[in-house]
Design a protein around this motif. Structure first.
Motif, PDB file in Angstrom:
ATOM      1  N   ALA A 265      -0.157   0.845  -2.538  1.00 25.57           N
ATOM      2  CA  ALA A 265      -0.369   2.204  -2.039  1.00 25.57           C
ATOM      3  C   ALA A 265       0.018   3.223  -3.109  1.00 25.57           C
ATOM      4  O   ALA A 265       1.105   3.143  -3.680  1.00 25.57           O
ATOM      5  N   ARG A 266      -0.875   4.165  -3.380  1.00 31.86           N
ATOM      6  CA  ARG A 266      -0.614   5.230  -4.361  1.00 31.86           C
ATOM      7  C   ARG A 266      -0.924   6.578  -3.714  1.00 31.86           C
ATOM      8  O   ARG A 266      -2.050   6.816  -3.277  1.00 31.86           O
ATOM      9  N   SER A 267       0.062   7.466  -3.663  1.00 30.56           N
ATOM     10  CA  SER A 267      -0.190   8.785  -3.096  1.00 30.56           C
ATOM     11  C   SER A 267      -0.742   9.713  -4.168  1.00 30.56           C
ATOM     12  O   SER A 267      -0.498   9.529  -5.368  1.00 30.56           O
ATOM     13  N   ALA A 268      -1.458  10.743  -3.741  1.00 37.05           N
ATOM     14  CA  ALA A 268      -2.091  11.667  -4.677  1.00 37.05           C
ATOM     15  C   ALA A 268      -1.069  12.450  -5.488  1.00 37.05           C
ATOM     16  O   ALA A 268      -1.347  12.848  -6.616  1.00 37.05           O
ATOM     17  N   ASP A 269       0.117  12.672  -4.935  1.00 33.67           N
ATOM     18  CA  ASP A 269       1.123  13.483  -5.634  1.00 33.67           C
ATOM     19  C   ASP A 269       2.387  12.686  -5.956  1.00 33.67           C
ATOM     20  O   ASP A 269       3.439  13.269  -6.225  1.00 33.67           O
ATOM     21  N   GLY A 270       2.306  11.351  -5.919  1.00 40.07           N
ATOM     22  CA  GLY A 270       3.459  10.526  -6.257  1.00 40.07           C
ATOM     23  C   GLY A 270       4.508  10.439  -5.171  1.00 40.07           C
ATOM     24  O   GLY A 270       5.621   9.956  -5.414  1.00 40.07           O
ATOM     25  N   GLN A 271       4.185  10.876  -3.974  1.00 40.76           N
ATOM     26  CA  GLN A 271       5.139  10.836  -2.870  1.00 40.76           C
ATOM     27  C   GLN A 271       5.416   9.397  -2.443  1.00 40.76           C
ATOM     28  O   GLN A 271       4.492   8.597  -2.305  1.00 40.76           O
ATOM     29  N   PRO A 272       6.685   9.025  -2.213  1.00 43.05           N
ATOM     30  CA  PRO A 272       6.975   7.668  -1.742  1.00 43.05           C
ATOM     31  C   PRO A 272       6.560   7.484  -0.298  1.00 43.05           C
ATOM     32  O   PRO A 272       6.385   8.452   0.447  1.00 43.05           O
ATOM     33  N   LEU A 273       6.387   6.240   0.080  1.00 37.50           N
ATOM     34  CA  LEU A 273       6.098   5.942   1.477  1.00 37.50           C
ATOM     35  C   LEU A 273       7.284   6.345   2.344  1.00 37.50           C
ATOM     36  O   LEU A 273       8.433   6.260   1.913  1.00 37.50           O
ATOM     37  N   GLN A 274       7.001   6.763   3.550  1.00 38.08           N
ATOM     38  CA  GLN A 274       8.047   7.110   4.509  1.00 38.08           C
ATOM     39  C   GLN A 274       7.901   6.225   5.734  1.00 38.08           C
ATOM     40  O   GLN A 274       6.906   6.322   6.451  1.00 38.08           O
ATOM     41  N   LEU A 275       8.878   5.367   5.935  1.00 31.76           N
ATOM     42  CA  LEU A 275       8.822   4.418   7.039  1.00 31.76           C
ATOM     43  C   LEU A 275      10.117   4.505   7.839  1.00 31.76           C
ATOM     44  O   LEU A 275      11.192   4.716   7.262  1.00 31.76           O
ATOM     45  N   SER A 276      10.023   4.331   9.146  1.00 31.53           N
ATOM     46  CA  SER A 276      11.228   4.316   9.957  1.00 31.53           C
ATOM     47  C   SER A 276      12.013   3.042   9.671  1.00 31.53           C
ATOM     48  O   SER A 276      11.467   2.044   9.193  1.00 31.53           O
ATOM     49  N   LYS A 277      13.284   3.063   9.966  1.00 37.38           N
ATOM     50  CA  LYS A 277      14.148   1.933   9.635  1.00 37.38           C
ATOM     51  C   LYS A 277      13.738   0.648  10.337  1.00 37.38           C
ATOM     52  O   LYS A 277      13.985  -0.438   9.847  1.00 37.38           O
TER      53      LYS A 277
END
Length: 364
Positions: free
Chosen positions: A87-99
């Protein structure tokens, strides 16, 4: 850009690309056990549980806002068996996942290994989407598959059924080696490109290049060998998993979906898509036997062979019916498994004797 009719849908897809726009942070939809626990702990949980699917989607985003976690950028590759989705975001944002999200256990740094699929994702206003006909495939999580005029696939996420709205939109290459995914900035899970079982759909798409099956099953492991128990909802998969879990010597990799592949041996792999019991693990084992389970007055194993075994395996698998090559691969793999791995119809009683019976049979 406007695409209001079937005739100009193709023009809309030409401009389908990821803009350099910052995503608004938001949590991933949490796993079912965590959703239930938090819902009951939250004041006013019962009114929330009575709301529509759309309202629940938004309500849980607010409930879990304090439970999100940021995955560092070096963990952006989802590894399921030998399938790698980067997975690669357009602005380098990391993935956000719940615990509590199962995908967390399957995330890796990727290393130097080549990805089977590059998933580029970002926040953007969704372009108008008008299907030129009925979808070629409808996934269980409301994703659809439509052919586009460039030889690839358009993948809209449309729900709820009574008042359908376009929630996300993706475009995949013909072999699912590259996907562009657009997520609205106001999506409560905009930091999560894997929401709504999108990775499951991607794995199905990859099967046009890599023979595999996604079987609706429970995976029971004893020693180095795995037993795959197939069954429709209500057949007793969760019951059998619970009985084996309570007996010494058994492990349960998962209770809903498993990936089947062939290398030197046939392998069964855990996936991040658990069922009602919440069992999942990023583990793999050699496939030793397949069971077609049903409730019975006593514990009995009856052999199933040949084409009947292959047909049963296919009927309990999620099939990429939109792709002729993927279907050919699925049928070929099912026939190979049926020819080398024993399959049995297993009628069992819902008590400890079922696990003991299986242990004694396969020990011999």
């Amino acid at each position: 850009m406007t695409a209001t009719t079937a005739e100009n849908t193709a023009n809309a897809t030409d401009d389908f690309s990821l803009p350099a726009k910052t995503c608004r942070p938001a949590p991933l939809c949490p796993a079912a056990p965590q959703r239930r626990a938090l819902a009951h702990a939250h004041k006013g949980a019962q009114p929330i549980l009575r709301r529509s699917r759309q309202q629940l989607y938004l309500s849980y985003a607010r409930l879990h806002d304090n439970y999100r976690m940021h995955i560092t950028p070096d963990r952006h590759t989802l590894l399921i068996g030998d399938i790698r989705i980067k997975a690669r975001s357009a602005d380098g944002q990391p993935l956000q996942l719940s615990k509590g999200d199962p995908h967390v256990a399957f995330l890796r740094d990727g290393g130097n290994s080549k990805a089977d699929c590059i998933l580029d994702w970002g926040a953007a206003d969704l372009p108008p989407f008008t299907a030129s006909g009925c979808p070629l495939f409808c996934h269980r999580s409301q994703w659809q598959v439509h052919a586009d005029d460039q030889g690839g696939w358009l993948l809209p996420l449309i729900f709820p059924p009574k008042e359908p709205q376009l929630r996300r939109l993706a475009r995949a290459d013909a072999d699912f080696s590259h996907i562009e995914l657009l997520i609205p900035a106001d999506d409560p899970y905009s930091g999560n490109p894997l929401a709504c079982l999108f990775a499951e759909l991607i794995v199905l798409g990859i099967s046009s290049r890599k023979p595999l099956l996604l079987a609706h099953s429970v995976c029971l492991v004893r020693g180095p060998r795995a037993i795959l128990a197939l069954g429709q909802s209500g057949a007793g998969k969760s019951t059998l998993a619970r009985l084996c879990r309570q007996e010494r010597g058994w492990r349960v990799i998962g209770d809903e979906i498993h990936l089947l592949t062939q290398a030197v041996a046939f392998r069964v792999h855990g996936t991040p898509w658990p069922g009602t019991s919440g069992d999942y693990a990023p583990h793999s084992a050699d496939l030793a036997a397949i069971l077609l389970i049903e409730h019975g007055a006593d514990n009995r194993l009856m052999p199933i062979a040949g084409s009947a075994a292959a047909a049963e395996l296919l009927s309990h698998s999620f099939l990429p019916i939109w792709s002729e090559q993927a279907m050919d691969n699925a049928v070929t793999l099912a026939a190979a498994i049926a020819g080398q791995i024993p399959m049995y119809r297993f009628a069992f009683t819902p008590d400890a004797s079922a696990a003991e019976y299986l242990a004694a049979f396969f020990a011999g």
